[in-house]
Write a protein that holds these residues in place. Structure first.
Motif, PDB file in Angstrom:
ATOM      1  N   ASN A   4       0.691  -1.548   0.575  1.00 11.90           N
ATOM      2  CA  ASN A   4      -0.420  -0.325   0.047  1.00 11.90           C
ATOM      3  C   ASN A   4       0.797   1.056  -0.387  1.00 11.90           C
ATOM      4  N   ILE A   5       1.804   1.388  -0.675  1.00 13.30           N
ATOM      5  CA  ILE A   5       2.479   2.600  -0.824  1.00 13.30           C
ATOM      6  C   ILE A   5       2.772   3.346  -2.487  1.00 13.30           C
ATOM      7  N   ALA A   6       2.439   4.652  -3.134  1.00 14.41           N
ATOM      8  CA  ALA A   6       2.423   4.679  -3.935  1.00 14.41           C
ATOM      9  C   ALA A   6       3.257   5.879  -3.660  1.00 14.41           C
ATOM     10  N   ILE A   7       4.620   5.973  -4.863  1.00 11.92           N
ATOM     11  CA  ILE A   7       5.750   6.977  -4.697  1.00 11.92           C
ATOM     12  C   ILE A   7       5.592   7.631  -6.469  1.00 11.92           C
ATOM     13  N   ASN A   8       5.293   8.175  -6.058  1.00 11.21           N
ATOM     14  CA  ASN A   8       4.910   9.808  -7.816  1.00 11.21           C
ATOM     15  C   ASN A   8       6.439   9.880  -8.045  1.00 11.21           C
ATOM     16  N   GLY A   9       6.301  10.428  -8.957  1.00 16.79           N
ATOM     17  CA  GLY A   9       7.655  11.602  -9.397  1.00 16.79           C
ATOM     18  C   GLY A   9       9.514  11.516  -8.893  1.00 16.79           C
ATOM     19  N   ALA A  10       9.482  10.241  -8.111  1.00 23.29           N
ATOM     20  CA  ALA A  10      11.671   9.673  -6.877  1.00 23.29           C
ATOM     21  C   ALA A  10      12.319  10.482  -8.873  1.00 23.29           C
ATOM     22  N   ILE A  24       9.642 -12.109   0.241  1.00 24.79           N
ATOM     23  CA  ILE A  24       9.673 -10.834   0.363  1.00 24.79           C
ATOM     24  C   ILE A  24       7.752 -10.531  -0.281  1.00 24.79           C
ATOM     25  N   LEU A  25       6.771  -9.864   0.503  1.00 22.97           N
ATOM     26  CA  LEU A  25       6.305  -9.640  -0.395  1.00 22.97           C
ATOM     27  C   LEU A  25       5.916  -8.345  -0.821  1.00 22.97           C
ATOM     28  N   LEU A  26       6.070  -8.189  -2.292  1.00 20.83           N
ATOM     29  CA  LEU A  26       5.423  -6.401  -2.093  1.00 20.83           C
ATOM     30  C   LEU A  26       3.981  -6.262  -3.216  1.00 20.83           C
ATOM     31  N   ASP A  27       3.036  -5.777  -1.972  1.00 19.25           N
ATOM     32  CA  ASP A  27       1.622  -5.671  -2.467  1.00 19.25           C
ATOM     33  C   ASP A  27       1.107  -4.488  -2.660  1.00 19.25           C
ATOM     34  N   ASN A  28       0.250  -4.188  -4.086  1.00 22.14           N
ATOM     35  CA  ASN A  28      -0.391  -2.941  -4.288  1.00 22.14           C
ATOM     36  C   ASN A  28       0.768  -1.461  -4.421  1.00 22.14           C
ATOM     37  N   ILE A  29       1.571  -2.125  -4.616  1.00 22.11           N
ATOM     38  CA  ILE A  29       3.467  -0.626  -5.140  1.00 22.11           C
ATOM     39  C   ILE A  29       2.431  -0.494  -5.743  1.00 22.11           C
ATOM     40  N   GLN A  30       2.260   1.675  -5.991  1.00 23.88           N
ATOM     41  CA  GLN A  30       2.417   2.188  -7.413  1.00 23.88           C
ATOM     42  C   GLN A  30       3.399   2.551  -7.228  1.00 23.88           C
ATOM     43  N   VAL A  31       4.206   2.546  -8.741  1.00 28.31           N
ATOM     44  CA  VAL A  31       5.156   3.887  -8.791  1.00 28.31           C
ATOM     45  C   VAL A  31       5.683   4.132 -10.600  1.00 28.31           C
ATOM     46  N   ASN A  32       4.956   5.910 -10.154  1.00 30.43           N
ATOM     47  CA  ASN A  32       4.621   6.267 -11.416  1.00 30.43           C
ATOM     48  C   ASN A  32       5.418   7.957 -11.895  1.00 30.43           C
ATOM     49  N   ASP A  33       5.549   8.270 -13.214  1.00 30.41           N
ATOM     50  CA  ASP A  33       6.588   9.172 -12.927  1.00 30.41           C
ATOM     51  C   ASP A  33       8.094   9.551 -12.252  1.00 30.41           C
ATOM     52  N   CYS A  34       8.438   7.987 -12.254  1.00 29.89           N
ATOM     53  CA  CYS A  34       9.814   8.071 -11.495  1.00 29.89           C
ATOM     54  C   CYS A  34      10.952   7.854 -12.773  1.00 29.89           C
ATOM     55  N   GLY A  52       2.036  -1.512  -9.873  1.00 31.81           N
ATOM     56  CA  GLY A  52       2.027  -1.141 -10.721  1.00 31.81           C
ATOM     57  C   GLY A  52       3.610   0.485 -11.293  1.00 31.81           C
ATOM     58  N   ALA A  53       3.919  -0.229 -12.411  1.00 27.91           N
ATOM     59  CA  ALA A  53       4.337   1.298 -12.479  1.00 27.91           C
ATOM     60  C   ALA A  53       4.391   1.737 -14.130  1.00 27.91           C
ATOM     61  N   TYR A  54       4.171   2.746 -13.953  1.00 31.38           N
ATOM     62  CA  TYR A  54       4.022   3.849 -15.457  1.00 31.38           C
ATOM     63  C   TYR A  54       4.379   5.010 -15.601  1.00 31.38           C
ATOM     64  N   ASN A  55       4.940   5.239 -16.991  1.00 30.00           N
ATOM     65  CA  ASN A  55       5.372   6.812 -17.229  1.00 30.00           C
ATOM     66  C   ASN A  55       7.080   6.609 -16.789  1.00 30.00           C
ATOM     67  N   ASN A  56       7.649   5.947 -16.434  1.00 36.18           N
ATOM     68  CA  ASN A  56       8.938   5.991 -15.765  1.00 36.18           C
ATOM     69  C   ASN A  56      10.112   6.277 -17.060  1.00 36.18           C
ATOM     70  N   ALA A  57      10.880   6.860 -16.351  1.00 39.03           N
ATOM     71  CA  ALA A  57      12.147   6.784 -17.710  1.00 39.03           C
ATOM     72  C   ALA A  57      12.662   6.193 -17.936  1.00 39.03           C
ATOM     73  N   THR A  58      13.054   4.875 -16.807  1.00 37.01           N
ATOM     74  CA  THR A  58      13.701   3.536 -17.479  1.00 37.01           C
ATOM     75  C   THR A  58      12.187   2.339 -17.139  1.00 37.01           C
ATOM     76  N   ALA A  77       3.089   0.578 -18.235  1.00 33.32           N
ATOM     77  CA  ALA A  77       2.998   1.083 -18.965  1.00 33.32           C
ATOM     78  C   ALA A  77       3.449   2.505 -19.500  1.00 33.32           C
ATOM     79  N   ASN A  78       3.865   2.245 -20.981  1.00 36.44           N
ATOM     80  CA  ASN A  78       4.766   4.216 -20.746  1.00 36.44           C
ATOM     81  C   ASN A  78       6.017   4.256 -19.896  1.00 36.44           C
ATOM     82  N   ASN A  79       6.833   2.929 -19.817  1.00 36.32           N
ATOM     83  CA  ASN A  79       8.227   2.915 -19.404  1.00 36.32           C
ATOM     84  C   ASN A  79       9.364   3.090 -20.553  1.00 36.32           C
TER      85      ASN A  79
END
Length: 83
Positions: A4-10, A24-34, A52-58, A77-79
Motif C-alpha cells: 500500500n505505497i504510492a511513489i510519484n516523481g522520485a 518478500i511480498l510487494l503488494d499494491n505498490i504504485q510507482v509513477n513518473d519516476c 503498477g509502474a507507469y510513465n517511468n524514465a527507464t 505501461a509507458n515506461n
C-alpha cells in the motif's frame, strides 16, 4: 511485507528496490513518473502482487538474478525500456 505505497516523481533510481532479499511480498505498490520503478535483484522467494509502474524514465518492474519469483495482477505501461 511491503504494501500500500504510492511513489510519484522520485528521481533516485530505482524508486523501490529489493536487493539480496528473501521471502518478500510487494503488494499494491504504485510507482509513477519516476526515474526507475520497482527493482528486484539477487533475491529469492519473492511475490510482486497488484503493483503498477507507469510513465517511468527507464524500467517499470525490473527483475534480475531472481529465483522463485511470482508476478501476479501487475500492470505496466509507458515506461521507456522494459516492463
Amino acid at each position: 511485507v511491503v504494501q500500500n505505497i504510492a511513489i510519484n516523481g522520485a528521481t533516485a533510481a530505482p524508486a523501490l528496490i529489493a536487493l539480496n532479499a528473501a521471502r518478500i511480498l510487494l503488494d499494491n505498490i504504485q510507482v509513477n513518473d519516476c526515474n526507475q520503478g520497482i527493482s528486484v535483484r539477487s533475491s529469492e522467494d519473492i511475490i510482486v502482487r497488484n503493483c503498477g509502474a507507469y510513465n517511468n524514465a527507464t524500467e517499470g518492474i525490473d527483475l534480475g538474478d531472481v529465483f522463485n519469483v511470482a508476478v501476479q495482477g501487475c500492470g505496466t505501461a509507458n515506461n521507456a525500456t522494459s516492463g
